[in-house]
Design an enzyme around this catalytic site. Structure first.
Site, mmCIF file in Angstrom:
data_model
loop_
_atom_site.group_PDB
_atom_site.id
_atom_site.type_symbol
_atom_site.label_atom_id
_atom_site.label_comp_id
_atom_site.label_asym_id
_atom_site.label_seq_id
_atom_site.Cartn_x
_atom_site.Cartn_y
_atom_site.Cartn_z
ATOM 1 C CB SER A 672 -67.795 55.871 26.364
ATOM 2 O OG SER A 672 -66.669 56.364 25.696
ATOM 3 C CG ASP A 745 -61.712 50.529 26.640
ATOM 4 O OD1 ASP A 745 -61.669 50.807 25.432
ATOM 5 O OD2 ASP A 745 -62.446 51.144 27.441
ATOM 6 C CG HIS A 779 -65.112 51.652 24.501
ATOM 7 N ND1 HIS A 779 -64.615 52.234 25.641
ATOM 8 C CD2 HIS A 779 -66.052 52.519 24.033
ATOM 9 C CE1 HIS A 779 -65.204 53.395 25.853
ATOM 10 N NE2 HIS A 779 -66.091 53.586 24.900
#
Length: 806
Positions: A672, A745, A779
């Protein structure tokens, strides 16, 4: 031989990506040591009863399969759900329940569970005699209850529970009744989207400012709205322990419901139209009503308009009443806050928020109460003459905790402490609560009502050393009752009996896996409650050390270093090294240099952890400090790149100085915002031999109204946005980069297109780059096949460009 096979497979995979071609390969497996760690059994979850007499252990499942992840899924209004079950599409379910006494004795597995349990939403009754939970089948969700005394479970409903919006059920104070969200009876088939559109989708803005951050899974048209209404609409139903059901109130898109402490009222929040195509459901218009227990309207508390035009800044809130909550220390008393500055953190105002009360039977006018100079951050109720209110202000990173007299507004608040939220070393801890006669959390006093109790992390330059303190209300002084001591890491979980000094703790060390204990603080004795086995004995063979070092500007940094089993620093040859990090912003250099973590924790890693690379001959610096500091009026991100490079240089220099790292064979990786960091480091330095970026964002013009801790818009800080965007510097990339991203995601800002377009930019400039898109993954990566393939990808990449670098 096995290594040669892996390299051969990797070479074959690369052939598919030669030039500008794409293809799909089969899922690959990493070395056996990695598979063993990924497949390590999960430790059960532990839930202590409200009465402090029993414990519920929930058996946690292994990783789901890719087939599980491929189940039907709808993505609407910022949420994802399975239309076949009307529940979560990506949930992890418990597979078994066990009760024990609070001291760990009399362990008894719960009988009568479904043949293949998929348990979630576990919740104790307020008297601690029962546990309610849901069981998900292939076609719906059922409500169940388990009895502590008999350790048996029974089903209360059929497959009618609606868990689309996440508020599934609530115990009533009588401990005999629950209210749950049910699928509307006779709702018919789901709406279908026509094959041919009836016209264009039009959005229009007529001068009204509505600057919002980027979100995914939003509604897109009237058909999405109809499908959302179909699945999100629910009917509240009362059910007793014999399974007798009775409908309650009117059906609607019910976001939440909460009974009053005495059980005579129910506060219901319902989502209303018009819906929005730019924000998620929690920003849609809302109606907040107070009902009696026959479902009749007592009072309309608020009608909240669409919230898509907040002022700029993290301290921004909507105007009007917000944060409606029941007072924990009263049978039926509501409170809420209202902004006094227009909700705008940039506005000049003596007071930011004000508290209001409304007492049963709720026919009068709201009673104004506390005025707060910072933004409201919550209340912990105690008794009629004492409660605590928290305030915070994002711009200065300050927080304040004050006591006040709930029934006498003429008495001024008394500040207990005001401090920086970033300062871990001086964090006094959190005041502990217990359950009152209503089953609600209130401050935990000693029997004389003079002492409160604090649990704290105990952050220090030597790492975290959790503690238990008592706080004297008469003097405002604290006294240390207990603190974790080396070589153990032990933290308090629940204060069972304040006067007897009985605390449940979780205790572990580098050599001993975590378990729960009942500790007597006064007699300095402890009894082990659980005996969870060591899930990953191989990890104990790794060498572990909390490493301290300094950045060039003097900011202290730290990270946890893992070395392969048997490696001898300074004797054996320096190792290829992985640096894993996640940047964090600070307004204070002193706070930025504070140590986090502990050198005495047991090594238990997540399925996707970089620490596993230590089993493959790498040194791993995990959780390396990467502070981004902006003191005073300076914005941290204005020197983001320079500080990233300084952090990385300091870490590498320290590891080289220790003799564990070959400076020519260092990789960097993160997930991330850590992936964003990785791409920037490879673009703006020559420190690394390769990088692996997982699920990142690389073009900040695609998040123009702010990202992470950045409050400014692109048009206010375009130079900073451009400099921080690796996409804008793709022509500088000279280091091999592996990009990994979940195709599905859903994280705000990290759209899959971020990795796809960044790969295109890098490829177009001749960089060495590989893009791996994981099907059905969000994610974070969940499916066993995905996680194992991810490990295979980065091991092969790192071996090729780091370990075996010539």
């Amino acid at each position: 031989m096995k290594k040669n096979v892996h390299l051969f497979l990797f070479a074959l995979a690369f052939l598919f990506f030669a030039g500008q071609g794409f293809s799909q390969i089969q899922y690959q497996l990493p070395p056996a040591e990695i598979i063993e760690l990924v497949d390590a059994p999960s430790t059960p979850s532990m839930l202590i009863s409200p009465s402090n007499e029993a414990v519920l252990l929930v058996t946690n499942p292994d990783l789901p399969s890719i087939e599980d992840m491929a189940a039907p899924e709808l993505r609407l209004a910022g949420i994802r759900f399975n239309p076949a079950t009307n529940g979560s599409s990506r949930g992890r379910f418990g597979t078994g329940l066990t009760f024990t006494n609070i001291d760990g004795s009399n362990q008894r597995p719960v009988l009568g569970l479904p043949k293949t349990p998929k348990i979630s939403n576990t919740s104790w009754s307020r008297d601690g005699s029962k546990v309610a939970f849901t069981h998900t089948t292939d076609s719906g969700i059922e409500l169940w209850v388990a009895d502590v005394q008999t350790a048996t479970a029974k089903k209360l409903t059929g497959e009618v529970v609606n868990d689309v919006l996440g508020t599934t059920f609530s115990w009533m104070p009588d401990n005999k009744t629950l209210i749950y969200s049910a699928i509307v009876e006779g709702r018919g088939p789901a709406p279908t989207r026509p094959n041919v559109a009836e016209g264009p989708v039009v959005q229009e803005s007529l001068g009204r400012r509505a600057a919002v951050r980027t979100f995914q899974d939003l509604l897109k048209d009237v058909y999405d709205e109809a499908i959302f209404d179909y699945y999100a609409t629910s009917q509240l139903v009362k059910v007793d322990l014999d399974g007798n059901n009775r409908r309650f109130g009117q059906a609607g898109v019910i976001l939440s419901y909460n009974p009053s402490p005495d059980g005579n009222y129910l506060m219901v929040t319902q989502i209303m139209k018009p819906y929005s195509y730019i924000v998620t459901l929690r920003s849609f218009p809302q109606k907040i009503e107070l009902l009696d227990m026959e479902g009749n309207l007592v009072r309309l508390l608020a009608e909240v308009p669409l919230t898509d035009n907040l002022p700029q800044g993290f301290g921004a809130v909507r105007t009007g009443p917000r944060s409606f909550t029941w007072r924990s220390d009263k049978p039926a008393s509501l409170y809420w806050v209202e902004a006094q500055d227009g909700g705008d953190p940039a506005a000049e105002s003596e007071y930011r928020d004000q508290l209001f009360y409304l007492e049963a039977p709720f026919g009068g006018e709201p009673i104004p109460s506390l005025q707060l100079r910072m933004r409201y951050a919550g209340i912990t109720w105690g008794r009629n003459d004492f409660a605590l209110v928290a305030e915070s202000w994002r711009a200065t990173r300050m927080m304040r905790l004050s006591s006040f007299h709930p029934t006498d507004p003429s008495l001024a608040m008394s500040v207990l402490w005001e401090r920086s939220m970033e300062d871990r070393y001086n964090d006094p801890g959190s005041f502990q609560t217990t359950l009152n006669e209503y089953g609600r959390s209130v401050l935990q006093f000693d029997r004389r009502g003079r002492i409160l109790y604090l649990f704290g992390q105990g952050a220090s330059p030597q790492g975290n050393r959790p503690f238990v303190d008592e706080y004297d209300l008469r003097t405002g002084q604290t006294k240390r009752l207990w603190q974790s001591q080396a070589p153990w890491y032990e933290y308090p979980v629940r204060l069972l009996d304040a006067d007897r000094g009985l605390v449940i703790t979780r205790r572990e060390s580098v050599e001993v896996q975590p378990n729960f204990f009942l500790r007597d603080l006064r007699r300095n004795r402890m009894t082990q409650i659980t005996n969870f086995p060591d899930p990953s004995p191989k990890l104990r063979e790794l060498q572990k050390e909390l490493v301290h070092y300094e950045r060039a500007d003097g900011i202290p940094l730290s990270g946890t270093l893992y070395l392969p089993a048997g490696y001898r620093p300074g004797i054996d040859a320096p190792l290829p090294t992985m640096l894993w990090a996640y940047p964090r912003e600070f307004k204070s250099a002193d706070a930025a240099g504070q140590v986090s973590g502990s050198p005495y924790t047991y090594t238990r890693v997540g399925a996707g952890s970089a620490v596993m690379l230590a089993t493959q001959g790498y040194a791993v610096l995990d959780n390396a400090s990467f502070p981004i500091v902006g003191e005073g009026d300076a914005e941290p991100n204005d020197t983001f790149v320079e500080q990233l490079v300084a952090n990385a240089e300091a870490a590498i220099n320290k590891l080289v100085e220790m003799g564990v790292t070959d400076p020519n064979r260092v990789a960097v990786s993160g997930h991330s915002y850590g992936a964003f960091m990785t791409a920037n480091l490879l673009s703006h330095s020559n420190l690394f031999a390769a990088g692996v970026a997982r699920s990142g964002a690389y073009n900040r013009t695609l998040t123009p109204f702010g990202f992470q801790g950045e409050e400014r818009t692109y048009w206010q800080a375009s130079e900073t946005y451009d400099l921080m965007s690796p996409f804008m510097h793709a022509d500088k990339m000279k280091t091999p980069m592996l990009l990994i991203h979940g195709i599905d995601d859903n994280n705000s800002g990290t759209f899959p297109i971020q990795s796809e377009r960044y790969y295109d930019a890098l490829r177009g400039h001749g960089a060495t780059v590989r893009l791996v898109m994981l099907p059905h993954e969000s994610h974070g990566y969940s499916a066993r096949e995905s996680v194992l393939h991810m490990h295979w990808e980065w091991i092969e990449w790192l071996d090729r460009y780091v370990k075996n670098r010539q």
